[in-house]
Design a protein around this motif. Structure first.
Motif, mmCIF file in Angstrom:
data_model
loop_
_atom_site.group_PDB
_atom_site.id
_atom_site.type_symbol
_atom_site.label_atom_id
_atom_site.label_comp_id
_atom_site.label_asym_id
_atom_site.label_seq_id
_atom_site.Cartn_x
_atom_site.Cartn_y
_atom_site.Cartn_z
ATOM 1 N N LYS A 500 0.872 -1.184 0.000
ATOM 2 C CA LYS A 500 0.000 0.000 0.000
ATOM 3 C C LYS A 500 0.903 1.227 0.000
ATOM 4 C CE LYS A 500 -0.784 0.295 5.023
ATOM 5 N NZ LYS A 500 -0.205 -0.882 5.597
ATOM 6 N N ASN A 501 0.401 2.309 -0.498
ATOM 7 C CA ASN A 501 1.177 3.544 -0.669
ATOM 8 C C ASN A 501 2.153 3.472 -1.835
ATOM 9 O OD1 ASN A 501 -0.068 4.272 1.663
ATOM 10 N ND2 ASN A 501 1.731 4.003 2.962
ATOM 11 N N SER A 502 2.314 2.290 -2.446
ATOM 12 C CA SER A 502 3.300 2.267 -3.524
ATOM 13 C C SER A 502 2.783 3.036 -4.741
ATOM 14 C CB SER A 502 3.714 0.842 -3.882
ATOM 15 O OG SER A 502 2.685 0.176 -4.528
ATOM 16 N N GLN A 503 1.467 3.084 -4.895
ATOM 17 C CA GLN A 503 0.898 3.870 -5.993
ATOM 18 C C GLN A 503 1.225 5.345 -5.807
ATOM 19 O OE1 GLN A 503 -0.646 3.042 -8.757
ATOM 20 N NE2 GLN A 503 -0.646 0.875 -8.299
ATOM 21 N N GLU A 504 1.060 5.752 -4.573
ATOM 22 C CA GLU A 504 1.295 7.156 -4.258
ATOM 23 C C GLU A 504 2.771 7.500 -4.501
ATOM 24 O OE1 GLU A 504 0.974 9.480 -0.268
ATOM 25 O OE2 GLU A 504 -0.591 7.929 -0.382
ATOM 26 N N LEU A 505 3.632 6.594 -4.049
ATOM 27 C CA LEU A 505 5.065 6.810 -4.234
ATOM 28 C C LEU A 505 5.401 6.817 -5.727
ATOM 29 C CD1 LEU A 505 7.822 7.074 -2.749
ATOM 30 C CD2 LEU A 505 8.100 4.639 -3.180
ATOM 31 N N ALA A 506 4.785 5.897 -6.471
ATOM 32 C CA ALA A 506 5.044 5.833 -7.909
ATOM 33 C C ALA A 506 4.705 7.171 -8.558
ATOM 34 C CB ALA A 506 4.238 4.705 -8.542
ATOM 35 N N LYS A 507 3.646 7.781 -8.123
ATOM 36 C CA LYS A 507 3.247 9.095 -8.658
ATOM 37 C C LYS A 507 4.322 10.133 -8.354
ATOM 38 C CE LYS A 507 -1.061 9.537 -10.319
ATOM 39 N NZ LYS A 507 -1.889 8.354 -10.197
ATOM 40 N N LYS A 508 4.796 10.102 -7.118
ATOM 41 C CA LYS A 508 5.816 11.084 -6.738
ATOM 42 C C LYS A 508 7.082 10.903 -7.566
ATOM 43 C CE LYS A 508 4.433 11.561 -1.963
ATOM 44 N NZ LYS A 508 4.598 10.876 -0.689
ATOM 45 N N LEU A 509 7.412 9.649 -7.849
ATOM 46 C CA LEU A 509 8.653 9.374 -8.570
ATOM 47 C C LEU A 509 8.466 9.412 -10.075
ATOM 48 C CD1 LEU A 509 10.135 6.368 -6.547
ATOM 49 C CD2 LEU A 509 10.425 8.778 -6.181
ATOM 50 N N LYS A 510 7.218 9.577 -10.515
ATOM 51 C CA LYS A 510 6.900 9.537 -11.947
ATOM 52 C C LYS A 510 7.231 8.175 -12.538
ATOM 53 C CE LYS A 510 5.609 13.723 -12.435
ATOM 54 N NZ LYS A 510 4.849 13.360 -11.257
ATOM 55 N N LEU A 511 6.957 7.135 -11.782
ATOM 56 C CA LEU A 511 7.185 5.788 -12.308
ATOM 57 C C LEU A 511 5.847 5.276 -12.795
ATOM 58 C CD1 LEU A 511 9.394 4.257 -9.496
ATOM 59 C CD2 LEU A 511 10.106 5.112 -11.715
ATOM 60 N N SER A 512 5.862 4.510 -13.876
ATOM 61 C CA SER A 512 4.574 3.983 -14.295
ATOM 62 C C SER A 512 4.361 2.625 -13.634
ATOM 63 C CB SER A 512 4.465 3.911 -15.813
ATOM 64 O OG SER A 512 5.613 3.327 -16.336
ATOM 65 N N THR A 513 3.091 2.265 -13.526
ATOM 66 C CA THR A 513 2.750 0.979 -12.926
ATOM 67 C C THR A 513 1.984 0.172 -13.965
ATOM 68 O OG1 THR A 513 0.810 2.075 -12.020
ATOM 69 C CG2 THR A 513 2.640 1.760 -10.527
ATOM 70 N N ASP A 514 1.972 -1.145 -13.799
ATOM 71 C CA ASP A 514 1.225 -1.952 -14.754
ATOM 72 C C ASP A 514 -0.228 -2.059 -14.299
ATOM 73 O OD1 ASP A 514 1.065 -3.874 -12.767
ATOM 74 O OD2 ASP A 514 2.681 -5.113 -13.595
ATOM 75 N N LYS A 515 -1.023 -2.858 -15.006
ATOM 76 C CA LYS A 515 -2.452 -2.870 -14.717
ATOM 77 C C LYS A 515 -2.765 -3.372 -13.311
ATOM 78 C CE LYS A 515 -3.873 -7.400 -16.496
ATOM 79 N NZ LYS A 515 -2.742 -8.112 -15.894
ATOM 80 N N ASP A 516 -1.832 -4.103 -12.726
ATOM 81 C CA ASP A 516 -2.062 -4.627 -11.385
ATOM 82 C C ASP A 516 -1.426 -3.752 -10.307
ATOM 83 O OD1 ASP A 516 -3.334 -6.976 -12.430
ATOM 84 O OD2 ASP A 516 -1.361 -7.609 -13.088
ATOM 85 N N GLY A 517 -0.815 -2.672 -10.724
ATOM 86 C CA GLY A 517 -0.232 -1.751 -9.748
ATOM 87 C C GLY A 517 1.229 -2.017 -9.434
ATOM 88 N N PHE A 518 1.817 -3.053 -10.044
ATOM 89 C CA PHE A 518 3.249 -3.275 -9.830
ATOM 90 C C PHE A 518 4.034 -2.258 -10.662
ATOM 91 C CE2 PHE A 518 1.447 -7.478 -8.854
ATOM 92 C CZ PHE A 518 2.030 -7.693 -7.607
#
Ligand code: FES
Lengths: 649, 140
Positions: A500-518
């Protein structure tokens, strides 16, 4: 001045030539007034193909080239290097993508050929107006940031630190160790997980190059590869680790009991606590969410009993700013949301456990000191049902993917259960057994041959409590028979999801995530530890579910990638940056307002570009009303020509 | 006439998401009509309204601008500017009497090859009944 352009159309075997008439396309392009030379060839990226380009550049005195081939993400650098070797500036080479964006997506050969011609012509128009440019060099901060202190983050941090670079390791929880420290024994060797992890944790805490920041979170990141600025929030623990003597008096005094996260709620902990005995850093944390209040009137019992006066209610959150050159993201996984798994009685019946809870039961440091006992009545379970793929491989209702490690850890659970309760019986419901990995298949075989574990192929349809037992209904799809087991305990191999929170962190880092959120890697085959953002690397289960050896390998890979940046004196930046035409600029400042990088400023009434900060996004150029600012080699003038070529005018 | 009419579409794709998404459609061998000519730009935020009008003037029947999902722009906020600009372009098209359906904005990430394919298929379908765009076309 009119250019001398060469066009090279690649067949890519039949990948392009199967749908595009490459010969016709090359001939068509030869008619263009600026094109001096236009040919097709079976594999342009091959050595003979590249040589052909180089020779043509020399012989025909070409000053720029277009290679019509696959996506520029693949071979742009190959052909730019070839161009450079032949003596022309690398920015005088453009790629026309006629494979991914043309031949692979169309069937009609005539239409695809026409489209390929247009795409190529558009690239010709662009290169006709390209300037020769040189990459812009800039210095590198040779320190790294590692986010996440599980085994992935620990390994990456140690590798980078051992190579002589400073590392800041940030962990959200009060201790490093991640999920691996919760495990009992690891497959297929049955190594004690804590015994193999704690030495690494200690190494982290003692390493002169590692700055460990636990109970901290990355708040903000700016900058770019080689020069990131990070803001890290240090949450207050209200305990001074240097003063704390670990006497434990505070926890005895604390009146608040809450579920212990480390034991996944199988035990309780106090509001002031140490997550587990070997925690690093070895200190207590006062969990403010559950503390009745920091004022002595509200409680204050822990501070009263603390002899060394280590408890400080006035501790404030602190924001630390750091500069780093590379970042490894290792934020790990968690188990699938139990709320979504109500059908298996999880959260409803105390003796239905998830995999990690069962690890805690098996662990010598766990709530039962390694005895397998039912949470409800502390009796030894004589029949245990293990269910695999709980939430995994279920695209209709849950996660479509395979969580990869569950087959193996369930086999291990069943085996260890039998080691603890030799007269007990273990059943495993499974869909398939996936035991790819060194010595993994043999391990699974051992569970059936030596420990008599019964594998049942099929899904469980219902679980309910009856007469102090947990009844499991299922079907064995191999025999077609319905099965009913009156079990004492059920263990669910829950799907793994990104933490949890990894989505939020991904946004901050400008990293993209796959359809499952990885977290998404830059290329699934060839760039598995890089993210799409340069300078940021991925390690561990944050990228996809994986087991410990894979995590360690990936973490070392990510560390090596980070080191390859930290070890450079200079990095180079694309010279395709904005440029201001001072005659046209009126100094209105609109471009300055929209620039995401603060790369523009007003100097003596005119906009000025900082070439190192500019990323070349072009937002300024779309904003300027007077067309006074443009990005080199992708100017509005070039785009207009490209449009012309595309529409066929 | 509209039955055989094949619209020409110019698609401005941002390099980091939408162009990569359209590459993925290719890698996955999805199929969509060949009516669309992609122009890869750095960011949807770099697409000036002039590009859109220029494409219509040159005779495009439809124009697509596609970028990263809001919040995911590689350049932090380029697509927010694009989104605002695009709303104005739509209004302006309505104002000058060109069907605003001829212009489309979409968000396609690097992982959304399928979505890109669907967008192109739908756009072609929507443009067919409108027939050739003549309003802004400059006679050549
Ligand atoms: S880079 Fe994709 S919209 Fe900005």
């Amino acid at each position: 001045m009119k250019k001398r352009i060469g066009v090279f159309v690649c067949h890519c075997g039949i990948n392009i030539a199967g749908t595009v008439d490459v010969d016709k396309a090359a001939k068509k392009l030869a008619e263009h007034q600026d094109v001096e030379h236009s040919v097709d060839y079976v594999y342009m990226c091959s050595d003979p193909g590249q040589n052909m380009i180089k020779e043509a550049i020399k012989e025909k005195k070409l000053d720029s080239i277009v290679v019509s081939c696959c996506s520029p993400t693949l071979h742009e650098s190959t052909f730019r290097k070839a161009a450079k070797e032949a003596g022309i500036n690398e920015f005088q080479c453009e790629i026309a993508n006629i494979r991914e964006q043309c031949s692979w997506v169309h069937k009609d050969k005539e239409k695809a050929t026409e489209k390929a011609e247009k795409i190529t012509k558009s690239a010709v128009e662009r290169v006709a107006k390209n300037e020769s440019l040189e990459p812009i060099g800039f210095p590198v901060t040779s320190r790294a940031l590692v986010i996440g202190g599980g085994i992935a983050g620990i390994q990456a941090a140690l590798d980078i630190a051992d190579s002589g670079y400073e590392v800041i390791l940030v962990e959200r929880e009060p201790s490093i160790g991640g999920h691996m420290i919760q495990l009992s024994e690891t497959f297929p060797t049955l190594d004690c997980s804590q015994c193999i992890l704690t030495p690494k944790m200690v190494e982290v805490s003692k390493h002169p190059n590692i700055k460990l920041m636990t109970y901290s979170e990355v708040q903000e990141i700016s900058g770019y590869v080689g020069n990131f600025n990070v803001k890290i929030l240090k949450k207050p623990t209200y305990v001074d680790p240097d003063a704390c003597t670990l006497c434990d008096d505070c926890t005895e005094a604390c009146p608040v009991v809450v579920p212990n996260e480390f034991d996944l709620g199988l035990t309780g902990r106090k509001a002031i606590y140490i997550p587990f005995p070997q925690a690093i850093p070895a200190t207590f944390t006062l969990d403010i969410k559950n503390c009745p209040g920091l004022l002595p009137i509200a409680c204050g019992k822990c501070a009263d009993v603390c002899e060394p006066d280590a408890i400080d209610y006035d501790m404030e959150p602190e924001v630390v700013e750091e500069k780093v050159g590379a970042i490894v993201v290792a934020t790990g996984f968690e188990q699938y949301d139990k709320e979504k798994m109500k059908e298996y009685g999880y959260g409803k019946y105390p003796d239905v456990l998830n995999g990690l809870q069962f690890e805690r039961l098996l662990s010598a440091s766990g709530p039962t000191q390694g005895k397998v006992l039912r949470p409800s009545d502390h009796k030894e379970p004589k029949e245990v049902v293990f269910i695999q793929c709980v939430g995994s491989r279920d695209p209709e209702l849950h996660c479509s993917y395979c969580s990869k490690i569950c087959c193996m850890y369930t086999a291990k659970h069943a085996m260890l259960y039998k080691h603890h309760v030799p007269d007990g019986q273990a059943y495993i419901f499974y869909i398939d057994i996936r035991s790819g990995g060194k010595n993994y298949e043999e391990f699974v075989q051992r569970t059936t041959e030596e420990d008599g574990v019964v594998y049942l192929r099929g899904k469980v349809s219902k679980i309910f409590e009856e007469n102090n037992k947990i009844t499991v209904w299922g079907v064995d799809t191999l025999t077609g028979k319905e099965i009913e087991i009156n079990a004492d305990m059920v263990v669910l191999a829950m799907a793994l999801t990104p933490s949890k929170n990894s989505q939020e962190l991904a946004k901050k880092l400008k990293l993209s995530t796959d359809k499952d959120g990885f977290l998404a890697e830059a290329h699934p085959k060839l760039r598995p530890v890089e993210s799409i953002t340069s300078g940021m690397f991925l390690a561990g289960a944050a990228q996809a579910p994986k087991d410990i050896p894979e995590v360690v390998a990936q973490a070392s890979g990510a560390a090596a990638k980070a080191i390859s940046i930290l070890s450079q004196e200079q990095l180079f930046h694309s010279p395709m940056v904005a440029e201001v035409n001072e005659t046209l600029c009126t100094g209105c400042g609109m471009c300055i307002d929209v620039c995401p990088y603060e790369a523009l400023s007003l100097e003596q009434g005119k906009a000025e570009v900082n070439r190192v900060l500019c990323e070349g996004c072009g937002t300024c150029s779309a904003t300027c009303l007077r067309a006074a600012v443009k990005v080199k080699n992708i100017t509005p003038g070039q785009i207009f020509e490209m449009i012309d070529a595309s529409v066929g005018g | 006439m509209t039955k055989d009419f094949e619209p020409t579409i110019v698609a401005f794709l941002c390099k980091w998401c939408s162009s990569a998404g359209s590459d993925l459609a290719g890698v996955s061998r999805m199929k969509y009509p060949p009516n669309v000519i992609p122009i890869t730009v750095m960011c949807s935020g770099s697409v000036s309204p002039l590009y859109i009008f220029n494409a219509f003037q040159k005779g495009a029947d439809g124009v697509l601008v596609s970028g990263c999902h809001p919040g995911d722009c590689h350049y932090i906020k380029g697509n927010f500017y694009a989104r605002r600009r695009i709303a104005l372009v739509k209004e302006l098209l309505d104002f000058i009497g060109l069907e605003s359906e001829r212009f489309k904005m979409s968000w396609v990430s690097a992982a959304e090859g399928t979505k890109y394919t669907e967008i192109i298929k739908d756009f072609v379908k929507e443009l067919k009944p409108l027939g050739p765009q003549k309003k802004l076309r400059r006679d050549q």
